[in-house]
Design an enzyme around this catalytic site. Structure first.
Site, mmCIF file in Angstrom:
data_model
loop_
_atom_site.group_PDB
_atom_site.id
_atom_site.type_symbol
_atom_site.label_atom_id
_atom_site.label_comp_id
_atom_site.label_asym_id
_atom_site.label_seq_id
_atom_site.Cartn_x
_atom_site.Cartn_y
_atom_site.Cartn_z
ATOM 1 N N ARG A 1 -16.424 -44.415 44.177
ATOM 2 C CA ARG A 1 -16.321 -45.805 43.708
ATOM 3 C C ARG A 1 -16.655 -45.948 42.218
ATOM 4 O O ARG A 1 -16.087 -46.788 41.538
ATOM 5 C CB ARG A 1 -17.211 -46.727 44.550
ATOM 6 C CG ARG A 1 -16.678 -46.886 45.989
ATOM 7 C CD ARG A 1 -17.378 -48.016 46.731
ATOM 8 N NE ARG A 1 -17.071 -49.310 46.182
ATOM 9 C CZ ARG A 1 -17.854 -50.012 45.388
ATOM 10 N NH1 ARG A 1 -19.050 -49.545 45.033
ATOM 11 N NH2 ARG A 1 -17.481 -51.173 44.913
ATOM 12 N N CYS B 1 -15.641 -30.676 38.775
ATOM 13 C CA CYS B 1 -15.032 -30.324 37.492
ATOM 14 C C CYS B 1 -14.261 -31.511 36.935
ATOM 15 O O CYS B 1 -13.027 -31.525 36.935
ATOM 16 C CB CYS B 1 -14.107 -29.127 37.671
ATOM 17 S SG CYS B 1 -15.055 -27.633 37.836
#
Ligand SMILES: Cc1ncc(COP(=O)(O)O)c(C=O)c1O
Length: 468
Positions: A362, A393
């Protein structure tokens, strides 16, 4: 949010002060009660939920882990049920659903809203009465609709002319009746304290009232012998803190209802005003309670119906976030702490935890704000403005953008983020082949894993290798 850098807030050199609403806490060890579930408290710096020490709990289940306060979930479900006693309350399962939660929803006397075949599977597996299930979605296939009709789903919310055609086919071939609501777009976009009333609706859900599609959809459904029309449905947005957006939407939808009555001679017995009731993620949020919302929404509908001279429909609402959101927190272990020198010499503390955007998308997806706290000990260190980031990453892999945390955080410390019950586990992913965390329900000193942690076997189960 500071957006002074062209690459966005995450790169903004002026962001060290944090957002305007963020205050340095008087006691950084204390919980801010409105952000936490009802049984959460700290003792000796340790977070306790459901009568259990969270550090002891995660020593058994590992981190990251979602901790679900069952008493809190049930209390919020009951609060909606009681406040909206004259309504049907459908818990929106998209916020978070598993079979245990579906059972709690049933036991607390609420109905259930699902929006996919998978959610329907969970509901049916939990033994939820299909007659009390509502089925949403903007692209329900013939197969999915056939299953819903055959299962006896209580109401299917139709969202397109294609779905109406599919239901005509299904009910004709099966000799069954489908009970439907027609989802309309009321031209209201609501978010927190603001709403925007627009004339056109540039989004994928529902039939437009202004274009005439909504009236045409009602005409089509009414003419279909196998389809029973229950009423209209309107959902205006999320994280809504007051009833003004609902007021505009209800006025527009009820005006359509009056037109349907005049032009088609049809009285619609039901009306659904959707979900979207807001919760507190940070100290800047101040949500209304269900009783206040119910009183205001009832007044609006009564007033409009009287003015239009139409009978009041039976109302329903679909809260998701407001029931499950505050009932859960996510517990992480800190892996690294890095002081990053910013332009002008200021330093921001980057605290990396063992989860991230795979268990809470979110922040990255909606620019959502969260709070967090140290939960395994007391710290006397002065708080420093920190950013809690995940281990993925991705530079945008941020869990909590800005929070004052003790300056002595170290690898191995535990952080907990409150308010992660809605749209976190349900939107979780396997990005970077992360194993999705468990959901551990706690109540009266007992912990139950209601969704277990994924394993590497789960990850590899769908990887078929190179068959050549
Ligand atoms: C049709 C519908 N009803 C209910 C909800 C639940 O919203 P919330 O969880 O914000 O209450 C949603 C959320 O997207 C929705 O699309």
């Amino acid at each position: 949010m500071s957006t002074t850098h062209e690459a966005g807030w995450a790169h903004a050199s002026g962001a060290l002060r944090g957002p305007a609403w963020l205050r340095q806490p008087v006691d950084p060890n204390a919980l801010v009660p409105q952000l936490w579930s009802m049984t959460a408290h700290k003792a000796g710096g340790e977070l306790h939920v459901g009568g259990l020490s969270v550090p002891e709990l995660v020593a058994n289940v590992n981190t990251p882990a979602y901790v679900l306060d069952e008493a809190d979930f049930r209390a919020r479900a009951r609060a909606f049920r009681d406040a909206f006693a004259a309504y049907d309350v459908f818990y929106a399962g998209k916020a978070f659903l598993c079979t245990a939660v579906a059972q709690w929803v049933h036991e607390e006397g609420l109905s259930l809203d699902v929006c996919s075949d998978g959610e329907l599977t969970v509901a049916l597996r939990a033994g939820f009465d299909p007659a009390r299930i509502g089925y949403h979605g903007n692209n329900k296939s013939l197969v999915e609709l056939r299953r819903a009709v055959a299962a006896g789903v209580g109401r299917i919310v139709v969202d397109s002319f294609d779905e109406i055609s599919r239901l005509e086919t299904i009910t004709a071939e099966a000799g069954m009746t489908a009970r439907v609501m027609v989802r309309v777009t009321a031209g209201v976009e609501a978010h927190t304290h603001e709403y925007i009333a627009t004339a056109h609706e540039d989004q994928k859900f529902g039939f437009s009232i202004t274009s005439g599609d909504a009236l045409e959809a009602v005409r089509r459904v009414e003419a279909a012998p196998g389809i029973e029309l229950l009423g209209l449905h309107s959902h205006i947005g999320s994280q809504i803190f007051d009833s003004s957006g609902f007021e505009v939407a209800a006025r527009r939808v009820l005006a359509l209802q009056a037109r349907i009555s005049d032009e088609l001679g049809v009285t619609l017995p039901e009306l659904d005003l959707g979900g979207g009731f807001g919760i507190a993620y940070t100290t800047q949020d101040d949500p209304s309670d269900p009783a206040q919302l119910a009183t205001e929404m009832t007044k609006i509908v009564e007033h409009e119906c009287r003015a239009l001279g139409i009978p009041e429909p039976r109302l329903s609402v679909e809260p998701g976030r407001a029931i499950v959101g505050p009932a859960m927190c996510t517990v992480y272990t800190i892996g690294t702490v890095k002081a990053v020198q910013l332009d002008g010499g200021a330093v921001r503390s980057y605290v990396s935890v063992d989860g991230g955007m795979s268990d809470n998308i979110r922040t990255a997806l909606y620019d959502a704000d969260y709070s967090c706290t140290l939960v395994n000990r007391v710290s006397d260190a002065p708080p420093v403005l920190s950013r809690v980031v995940g281990k993925h990453c991705e530079a945008g892999d941020v869990v909590v953008k800005d929070e004052f945390l003790p300056g002595d955080l170290a690898p191995g410390d535990l952080l907990a983020v409150p308010g992660t019950g809605a749209y976190c586990r349900s939107m979780a992913s396997n990005y970077n082949h992360a194993l999705r965390p468990p959901v551990v329900a706690v109540r009266d000193g007992v912990a139950r894993v209601v969704v277990r942690r994924e394993t590497e076997d789960d990850l590899l189960a769908t990887d078929m290798g190179d068959a050549s």
